[in-house]
Write a protein that holds these residues in place. Structure first.
Motif, PDB file in Angstrom:
ATOM      1  N   ARG A  96      35.129  92.013 147.281  1.00 39.35           N
ATOM      2  CA  ARG A  96      34.874  90.808 147.510  1.00 39.35           C
ATOM      3  C   ARG A  96      35.211  90.234 146.125  1.00 39.35           C
ATOM      4  NH1 ARG A  96      30.375  88.739 151.051  1.00 39.35           N
ATOM      5  NH2 ARG A  96      32.361  88.975 152.393  1.00 39.35           N
ATOM      6  N   SER A  97      34.807  90.726 145.185  1.00 40.10           N
ATOM      7  CA  SER A  97      35.248  90.132 143.761  1.00 40.10           C
ATOM      8  C   SER A  97      36.833  89.816 143.499  1.00 40.10           C
ATOM      9  CB  SER A  97      34.757  90.911 142.565  1.00 40.10           C
ATOM     10  OG  SER A  97      34.928  90.429 141.309  1.00 40.10           O
ATOM     11  N   ARG A  98      37.510  90.804 143.843  1.00 36.82           N
ATOM     12  CA  ARG A  98      39.046  90.626 143.676  1.00 36.82           C
ATOM     13  C   ARG A  98      39.669  89.573 144.851  1.00 36.82           C
ATOM     14  NH1 ARG A  98      38.733  96.327 143.896  1.00 36.82           N
ATOM     15  NH2 ARG A  98      39.688  96.213 146.291  1.00 36.82           N
ATOM     16  N   ALA A  99      38.988  89.609 145.991  1.00 36.10           N
ATOM     17  CA  ALA A  99      39.326  88.651 146.843  1.00 36.10           C
ATOM     18  C   ALA A  99      39.215  87.313 146.458  1.00 36.10           C
ATOM     19  CB  ALA A  99      38.765  88.709 148.296  1.00 36.10           C
ATOM     20  N   MET A 100      37.960  86.991 145.943  1.00 36.12           N
ATOM     21  CA  MET A 100      37.628  85.618 145.292  1.00 36.12           C
ATOM     22  C   MET A 100      38.600  85.442 144.185  1.00 36.12           C
ATOM     23  SD  MET A 100      33.331  85.955 145.345  1.00 36.12           S
ATOM     24  CE  MET A 100      32.376  85.446 146.804  1.00 36.12           C
ATOM     25  N   TYR A 101      38.554  86.315 143.136  1.00 38.38           N
ATOM     26  CA  TYR A 101      39.493  86.030 142.080  1.00 38.38           C
ATOM     27  C   TYR A 101      40.976  85.280 142.541  1.00 38.38           C
ATOM     28  CZ  TYR A 101      42.397  86.586 138.175  1.00 38.38           C
ATOM     29  OH  TYR A 101      43.408  86.422 137.047  1.00 38.38           O
ATOM     30  N   ARG A 102      41.429  86.263 143.437  1.00 39.78           N
ATOM     31  CA  ARG A 102      42.919  85.827 143.937  1.00 39.78           C
ATOM     32  C   ARG A 102      43.062  84.503 144.523  1.00 39.78           C
ATOM     33  NH1 ARG A 102      44.723  90.795 147.509  1.00 39.78           N
ATOM     34  NH2 ARG A 102      46.710  89.619 147.762  1.00 39.78           N
TER      35      ARG A 102
END
Length: 331
Positions: free
Chosen positions: A215-221
């Protein structure tokens, strides 16, 4: 909407001609309110201000990477674009990448607000199509997820796997059970939340990293794509695009219909949600600029700040007639 806070005023000469009030929250990733105006627990439809939330399942499911979506396409998935040639081209190519076409969209046709494309349609006698719809990038993301899930074509139906995934993501990142939904202008469901919940979600986006969990990576992207491709999120001449350019890719902001705004501030690890109760877009633009200035991420003297925060009003002959000002209690 009880206890809305005075935020923006329109003065003509020496007379206060109009006034706008609203609710706003500045929140950290844990949901702690750092600053608030009005009633943080006011329930709203976030409208297009939550498109980055709606795009989370697109990445988390693996759909985006399975078809090789670019950072620009991720920005477009979060966009309320103005139907400019660049937006039309990108959506057309995205649909072709999926082996689909304009008829597979479910957002409905819309006249582009971009004058170049609008005038081209008039000259050629073409009718606006669904690709011109300001939400066609979001819907291209929905179609990408639909294909990945091998789900049916009616992806805007409330019980479709795409919308079930979006509801789940919305409730998880806002930290709230949505009390219901309305149908957005693009015919897709829009899940209600509080101003506080929406700000909490933006705070979580702000704390996301490219090396975190899924989730964190998706939000960042998504937030990184928005901040670094502001011309795709709305378009030249818009407050979203011009204010993001003024902040040099450090902040992502997003407008939603009926005067909602969200902002993601990664350096400060805080999120913002704003709702003007009368739905006035000019007030939402001024108010979000004021909050960004007060937080030190938007330069007071930048031309874009002056254009949207304390805009001089002129007659059609260029005479100064008044100004749009920030209310004293909101400064």
């Amino acid at each position: 909407m009880d206890r809305a806070h005075p935020m923006v005023e329109l003065w003509r000469g020496d007379l206060l001609e109009s006034a706008h009030a609203g609710h706003a929250v500045v929140c950290d990733p844990q949901g702690q309110i750092l600053r608030a105006w009005g009633n943080p627990e006011t329930v709203i439809y976030p409208r297009s201000s939550c498109k980055m939330i709606q795009a989370l399942p697109l990445i988390e499911s693996g759909a985006a990477d399975a078809v090789g979506l670019s950072e620009e396409q991720l920005a477009l998935a979060c966009a309320s674009h103005d139907g400019a040639p660049i937006h039309v081209r990108m959506v057309t190519e995205w649909l072709a990448q999926l082996g689909l076409g304009e008829s597979d969209l479910r957002c409905g046709p819309q006249e582009p607000s971009d004058h170049t494309e609008r005038d081209r349609l008039i000259r050629t006698g073409e009718a606006p199509c669904q690709i011109h719809n300001n939400c066609s990038g979001k819907h291209s993301g929905f179609l990408t997820l639909t294909q990945h899930l091998k789900a049916g074509p009616e992806y805007i139906e409330i019980d479709h796997p795409v919308q079930r995934a979006i509801k789940a993501a919305t409730e998880e990142v806002t930290g709230e059970t949505s009390p219901g939904y309305g149908i957005d202008g693009c015919s897709a469901p829009n899940f209600a939340t509080t101003v506080h919940g929406l700000a909490r979600a933006m705070g979580r986006f702000a704390a996301a990293t490219e090396h975190g969990d899924t989730r964190s990576r998706a939000m960042y992207r998504l937030s990184h794509a928005m901040a670094h491709h502001p011309e795709l999120v709305e378009g030249d001449g818009s407050a979203c695009t011009e204010l993001m350019r003024a902040m040099g890719g450090r902040v992502a902001i997003k407008y939603g219909a009926e005067a909602v705004y969200t902002a993601i501030l990664p350096e400060q690890r805080i999120g913002i949600a704003l709702k003007i109760v009368d739905g006035g877009k000019r007030a939402a633009e001024a108010a979000i600029a004021q909050i960004l200035v007060s937080l030190g991420v938007l330069d007071t003297d930048h031309p874009a700040t002056s254009k949207w925060r304390n805009a001089i009003q002129r007659s059609r002959r260029g005479f100064v007639t008044g100004s749009l000002r920030i209310a004293d209690s909101f400064k």
